[in-house]
Design a protein around this motif. Structure first.
Motif, PDB file in Angstrom:
ATOM      1  N   ALA A   1       8.164  21.725   0.992  1.00  0.00           N
ATOM      2  CA  ALA A   1       6.843  21.505   1.623  1.00  0.00           C
ATOM      3  C   ALA A   1       6.672  20.137   1.931  1.00  0.00           C
ATOM      4  O   ALA A   1       6.039  19.887   2.969  1.00  0.00           O
ATOM      5  CB  ALA A   1       5.813  21.813   0.412  1.00  0.00           C
ATOM      6  N   VAL A   2       7.161  19.187   1.113  1.00  0.00           N
ATOM      7  CA  VAL A   2       7.131  17.703   1.594  1.00  0.00           C
ATOM      8  C   VAL A   2       7.791  17.553   2.945  1.00  0.00           C
ATOM      9  O   VAL A   2       7.068  16.769   3.573  1.00  0.00           O
ATOM     10  CB  VAL A   2       7.836  16.962   0.338  1.00  0.00           C
ATOM     11  N   VAL A   3       9.091  18.065   3.002  1.00  0.00           N
ATOM     12  CA  VAL A   3       9.658  17.731   4.266  1.00  0.00           C
ATOM     13  C   VAL A   3       8.854  18.205   5.271  1.00  0.00           C
ATOM     14  O   VAL A   3       8.815  17.778   6.190  1.00  0.00           O
ATOM     15  CB  VAL A   3      11.120  18.420   4.092  1.00  0.00           C
ATOM     16  N   LYS A   4       8.471  19.520   5.375  1.00  0.00           N
ATOM     17  CA  LYS A   4       7.720  20.092   6.283  1.00  0.00           C
ATOM     18  C   LYS A   4       6.369  19.259   6.751  1.00  0.00           C
ATOM     19  O   LYS A   4       6.003  19.272   7.932  1.00  0.00           O
ATOM     20  CB  LYS A   4       7.228  21.677   6.214  1.00  0.00           C
ATOM     21  N   ASN A   5       5.754  18.795   5.551  1.00  0.00           N
ATOM     22  CA  ASN A   5       4.500  18.078   5.989  1.00  0.00           C
ATOM     23  C   ASN A   5       4.908  16.820   6.432  1.00  0.00           C
ATOM     24  O   ASN A   5       3.965  16.234   7.088  1.00  0.00           O
ATOM     25  CB  ASN A   5       3.599  18.003   4.652  1.00  0.00           C
ATOM     26  N   LEU A   6       5.691  16.259   6.283  1.00  0.00           N
ATOM     27  CA  LEU A   6       6.240  14.735   6.674  1.00  0.00           C
ATOM     28  C   LEU A   6       6.818  14.977   8.253  1.00  0.00           C
ATOM     29  O   LEU A   6       6.905  13.696   8.698  1.00  0.00           O
ATOM     30  CB  LEU A   6       6.908  13.987   5.805  1.00  0.00           C
ATOM     31  N   ALA A   7       7.633  16.077   8.433  1.00  0.00           N
ATOM     32  CA  ALA A   7       8.408  16.271   9.671  1.00  0.00           C
ATOM     33  C   ALA A   7       7.601  15.511  10.955  1.00  0.00           C
ATOM     34  O   ALA A   7       8.011  14.972  11.768  1.00  0.00           O
ATOM     35  CB  ALA A   7       8.922  17.447   9.676  1.00  0.00           C
ATOM     36  N   PRO A   8       6.355  16.018  11.211  1.00  0.00           N
ATOM     37  CA  PRO A   8       5.624  15.710  12.233  1.00  0.00           C
ATOM     38  C   PRO A   8       5.333  14.098  12.331  1.00  0.00           C
ATOM     39  O   PRO A   8       5.342  13.711  13.644  1.00  0.00           O
ATOM     40  CB  PRO A   8       4.214  16.284  12.006  1.00  0.00           C
ATOM     41  N   LYS A   9       5.595  13.421  11.356  1.00  0.00           N
ATOM     42  CA  LYS A   9       5.491  11.904  11.236  1.00  0.00           C
ATOM     43  C   LYS A   9       6.973  11.228  11.774  1.00  0.00           C
ATOM     44  O   LYS A   9       6.975   9.864  11.991  1.00  0.00           O
ATOM     45  CB  LYS A   9       5.053  11.528  10.137  1.00  0.00           C
ATOM     46  N   LEU A  10       8.029  12.115  12.118  1.00  0.00           N
ATOM     47  CA  LEU A  10       9.207  11.519  12.363  1.00  0.00           C
ATOM     48  C   LEU A  10       9.166  10.558  13.872  1.00  0.00           C
ATOM     49  O   LEU A  10       8.474  11.400  14.588  1.00  0.00           O
ATOM     50  CB  LEU A  10      10.382  12.646  12.468  1.00  0.00           C
ATOM     51  N   GLY A  11       9.589   9.446  13.800  1.00  0.00           N
ATOM     52  CA  GLY A  11       9.551   8.788  15.055  1.00  0.00           C
ATOM     53  C   GLY A  11      10.707   8.102  15.486  1.00  0.00           C
ATOM     54  O   GLY A  11      11.626   7.889  14.871  1.00  0.00           O
TER      55      GLY A  11
ATOM     56  N   MET B   1       8.224   7.126  11.086  1.00  0.00           N
ATOM     57  CA  MET B   1       8.949   7.595   9.843  1.00  0.00           C
ATOM     58  C   MET B   1      10.081   8.051  10.164  1.00  0.00           C
ATOM     59  O   MET B   1      10.253   8.746  11.209  1.00  0.00           O
ATOM     60  CB  MET B   1       8.112   8.716   9.094  1.00  0.00           C
ATOM     61  N   ARG B   2      11.375   7.579   9.343  1.00  0.00           N
ATOM     62  CA  ARG B   2      12.622   8.082   9.562  1.00  0.00           C
ATOM     63  C   ARG B   2      12.901   9.080   8.669  1.00  0.00           C
ATOM     64  O   ARG B   2      12.264   9.343   7.452  1.00  0.00           O
ATOM     65  CB  ARG B   2      13.532   6.803   9.345  1.00  0.00           C
ATOM     66  N   ILE B   3      14.172   9.649   8.889  1.00  0.00           N
ATOM     67  CA  ILE B   3      14.693  10.931   7.909  1.00  0.00           C
ATOM     68  C   ILE B   3      14.873  10.234   6.449  1.00  0.00           C
ATOM     69  O   ILE B   3      14.301  10.965   5.454  1.00  0.00           O
ATOM     70  CB  ILE B   3      16.003  11.656   8.285  1.00  0.00           C
ATOM     71  N   GLU B   4      15.366   9.054   6.205  1.00  0.00           N
ATOM     72  CA  GLU B   4      15.647   8.341   4.946  1.00  0.00           C
ATOM     73  C   GLU B   4      14.307   8.243   4.139  1.00  0.00           C
ATOM     74  O   GLU B   4      14.258   8.405   3.006  1.00  0.00           O
ATOM     75  CB  GLU B   4      16.378   7.148   5.280  1.00  0.00           C
ATOM     76  N   GLU B   5      13.472   8.015   4.848  1.00  0.00           N
ATOM     77  CA  GLU B   5      11.877   7.812   4.179  1.00  0.00           C
ATOM     78  C   GLU B   5      11.336   8.978   4.030  1.00  0.00           C
ATOM     79  O   GLU B   5      10.654   9.230   2.813  1.00  0.00           O
ATOM     80  CB  GLU B   5      10.955   7.248   5.327  1.00  0.00           C
ATOM     81  N   ILE B   6      11.534  10.314   4.516  1.00  0.00           N
ATOM     82  CA  ILE B   6      10.972  11.607   4.345  1.00  0.00           C
ATOM     83  C   ILE B   6      11.987  11.986   2.836  1.00  0.00           C
ATOM     84  O   ILE B   6      11.401  12.553   1.743  1.00  0.00           O
ATOM     85  CB  ILE B   6      11.228  12.447   5.432  1.00  0.00           C
ATOM     86  N   ALA B   7      13.280  11.677   3.015  1.00  0.00           N
ATOM     87  CA  ALA B   7      14.014  11.883   1.728  1.00  0.00           C
ATOM     88  C   ALA B   7      13.623  11.115   0.519  1.00  0.00           C
ATOM     89  O   ALA B   7      13.552  11.670  -0.462  1.00  0.00           O
ATOM     90  CB  ALA B   7      15.588  11.631   1.929  1.00  0.00           C
ATOM     91  N   ARG B   8      13.360   9.945   0.870  1.00  0.00           N
ATOM     92  CA  ARG B   8      12.726   8.912  -0.239  1.00  0.00           C
ATOM     93  C   ARG B   8      11.413   9.797  -1.019  1.00  0.00           C
ATOM     94  O   ARG B   8      11.394   9.782  -2.270  1.00  0.00           O
ATOM     95  CB  ARG B   8      12.466   7.592   0.011  1.00  0.00           C
ATOM     96  N   VAL B   9      10.694   9.992  -0.100  1.00  0.00           N
ATOM     97  CA  VAL B   9       9.375  10.708  -0.588  1.00  0.00           C
ATOM     98  C   VAL B   9       9.572  12.199  -1.308  1.00  0.00           C
ATOM     99  O   VAL B   9       9.000  12.117  -2.502  1.00  0.00           O
ATOM    100  CB  VAL B   9       8.362  10.860   0.422  1.00  0.00           C
ATOM    101  N   ALA B  10      10.472  12.873  -0.700  1.00  0.00           N
ATOM    102  CA  ALA B  10      10.950  14.237  -1.409  1.00  0.00           C
ATOM    103  C   ALA B  10      11.592  13.961  -2.613  1.00  0.00           C
ATOM    104  O   ALA B  10      11.256  14.534  -3.840  1.00  0.00           O
ATOM    105  CB  ALA B  10      11.681  14.886  -0.368  1.00  0.00           C
ATOM    106  N   HIS B  11      12.358  12.874  -2.791  1.00  0.00           N
ATOM    107  CA  HIS B  11      13.045  12.609  -3.924  1.00  0.00           C
ATOM    108  C   HIS B  11      12.112  12.309  -5.011  1.00  0.00           C
ATOM    109  O   HIS B  11      12.176  12.562  -6.295  1.00  0.00           O
ATOM    110  CB  HIS B  11      13.928  11.535  -3.767  1.00  0.00           C
ATOM    111  N   GLU B  12      11.111  11.238  -4.803  1.00  0.00           N
ATOM    112  CA  GLU B  12      10.197  10.837  -5.683  1.00  0.00           C
ATOM    113  C   GLU B  12       9.181  11.923  -6.129  1.00  0.00           C
ATOM    114  O   GLU B  12       8.911  11.792  -7.211  1.00  0.00           O
ATOM    115  CB  GLU B  12       9.371   9.480  -5.088  1.00  0.00           C
ATOM    116  N   VAL B  13       8.881  12.758  -5.182  1.00  0.00           N
ATOM    117  CA  VAL B  13       7.892  13.933  -5.489  1.00  0.00           C
ATOM    118  C   VAL B  13       8.581  14.781  -6.603  1.00  0.00           C
ATOM    119  O   VAL B  13       8.436  15.140  -7.730  1.00  0.00           O
ATOM    120  CB  VAL B  13       7.333  14.681  -4.415  1.00  0.00           C
TER     121      VAL B  13
END
Length: 116
Positions: free
Chosen positions: A106-116, A1-13
């Protein structure tokens, strides 16, 4: 997962939450303007750089970013006029807006471990 993908998920939530509140001003990620995407990416980066960030601190970082880009307080969100009703101290935000900050973190913190 990339930062932009986390941003997309956080935006959509956040978009879904806003929609539930009757706010339909946020487009889906694929139709979001560049400034909207950049704002979400900046929010993700701020949280990643400040893992103990509070919602108040996240909000103030967002306000600082907006003001630096020429935005001012206004009674309604208007990207052409660069006005936004949330350009204000955190403690004066409506509860729904405070919840939105908590959800984003919460979304960012929960997805952060998936950064790769």
């Amino acid at each position: 997962m990339r930062i932009e993908e986390i941003a997309r998920v956080a935006h959509e939530v956040n978009r879904a939450y806003c929609k539930a509140l009757g706010d339909f001003s946020q487009p889906i990620w694929s139709e979001a303007l560049n400034w909207q995407r950049e704002s979400a990416v900046n929010g993700v980066n701020f949280i990643l750089d400040n893992p103990n960030v509070t919602p108040e601190e996240q909000h103030m970082a967002w306000v600082t970013e907006k003001v630096a880009l020429g935005w001012v307080w206004g009674p309604e969100k208007n990207s052409d006029k660069k006005t936004h009703p949330c350009i204000c101290p955190y403690d004066t935000l409506p509860i729904g807006q405070r919840v939105k900050d908590c959800i984003f973190i919460a979304v960012v913190k929960n997805l952060a471990p998936k950064l790769g």
